[in-house]
Design an enzyme around this catalytic site. Structure first.
Site, short mmCIF file in Angstrom:
data_model
loop_
_atom_site.label_atom_id
_atom_site.label_comp_id
_atom_site.label_asym_id
_atom_site.label_seq_id
_atom_site.Cartn_x
_atom_site.Cartn_y
_atom_site.Cartn_z
N GLU A 1 17.22 -49.59 37.96
CA GLU A 1 16.62 -50.92 37.84
C GLU A 1 16.79 -51.66 39.15
OE1 GLU A 1 18.44 -53.16 34.66
OE2 GLU A 1 17.44 -55.03 35.21
N GLN B 1 27.04 -54.59 32.19
CA GLN B 1 26.10 -55.09 31.18
C GLN B 1 26.23 -54.23 29.93
OE1 GLN B 1 21.85 -54.15 31.63
NE2 GLN B 1 21.37 -56.28 31.22
N GLU C 1 22.47 -58.37 24.47
CA GLU C 1 23.26 -57.94 25.62
C GLU C 1 24.26 -58.99 26.09
OE1 GLU C 1 19.94 -57.77 28.71
OE2 GLU C 1 21.33 -59.25 29.53
N HIS D 1 21.74 -47.17 32.27
CA HIS D 1 21.01 -47.36 33.53
C HIS D 1 21.91 -48.01 34.58
CE1 HIS D 1 20.41 -51.39 31.67
NE2 HIS D 1 20.42 -51.82 32.92
N HIS E 1 24.61 -54.08 38.47
CA HIS E 1 25.30 -53.83 37.20
C HIS E 1 25.21 -52.38 36.76
CE1 HIS E 1 21.13 -54.67 35.81
NE2 HIS E 1 21.40 -53.81 34.85
#
Lengths: 142, 142
Positions: free
Chosen positions: B133, B59, B43, B83, B7
């Site tokens: 991530e 996301q 989220e 991110h 994502h």
């Protein structure tokens, strides 16, 4: 409209150093290196994954000079994510559709992107601060 | 090591407004909404594409308060990419491998992420300014 996350465009000061980092740390592999004079960048595409909607890459980009858009980005924000590219089937049609909704387009017409793709950028101010690129991959040669 | 771009994590001030934007502009569909108190965010995951390496999402994240990490990010940088998440088969093993190369880890051990995933963040200062991530999707129930 989106077929895939085509690539994450990451701005860096030293392309070769960053390629070496992504290869040795994450095991990615460079599949293309190009200089795009029009965009003022030296770049590399690193393969992440293939899917029915096409391939996803990490794109590392180094400015050709501090006066380029990416050079100014680096001076202001430092290294990091510069833009996100999404795959579309037809970039001209996608631009018409998105422009018709009132989103400002950086490119009214497609131009040449990495690896023979037709690409166009949407204005980040109209896409929640995200410089967003549409990517139509070239048709496979028969 | 990477199975997919899992994502793109995009920070925003108003989650519902941004969901509506991504739905109406790009035709994406929300597949999950969550509040993650530990990360201080509200989220939504919007589906982009499926592939053999798993699914790719956008996301959208809204901070629960200005004092959270994402709240501070918004105050400093404004809305935009926060991110990048990459899919891995085994997040514990990936953390060991990456940590063993001297990359600083935000999370020494995996924690709970979106949609039942095990996740961990790497330190952006050691990944060229990109908050990175690792995402291990839950095993499908048999």
């Amino acid at each position: 409209m989106f077929l895939r996350i085509d690539h994450v465009g990451i701005a860096c000061h030293d392309l070769e150093e960053k390629i070496e980092f992504y290869e040795s740390t994450f095991g990615l592999t460079v599949v293309s290196r190009e200089v795009n004079e029009e965009q003022g960048v030296r770049e590399a595409m690193l393969h992440v994954a293939d899917g029915p909607g096409g391939t996803s890459y990490v794109q590392l980009i180094e400015p050709l000079s501090p006066e380029t858009a990416v050079g100014k980005f680096l001076a202001k924000r430092g290294e990091g994510v510069h833009h996100i590219g999404y795959g579309v089937a037809d970039v001209t049609k996608a631009l018409e559709e998105i422009g018709g909704k009132g989103i400002r387009l950086v490119d009214e017409r497609p131009r040449h992107g990495s690896m023979g793709a037709s690409i166009a950028f949407l204005h980040p101010k109209d896409v929640g601060g995200v410089l967003t690129e549409l990517v139509e991959s070239p048709q496979p040669k028969l």
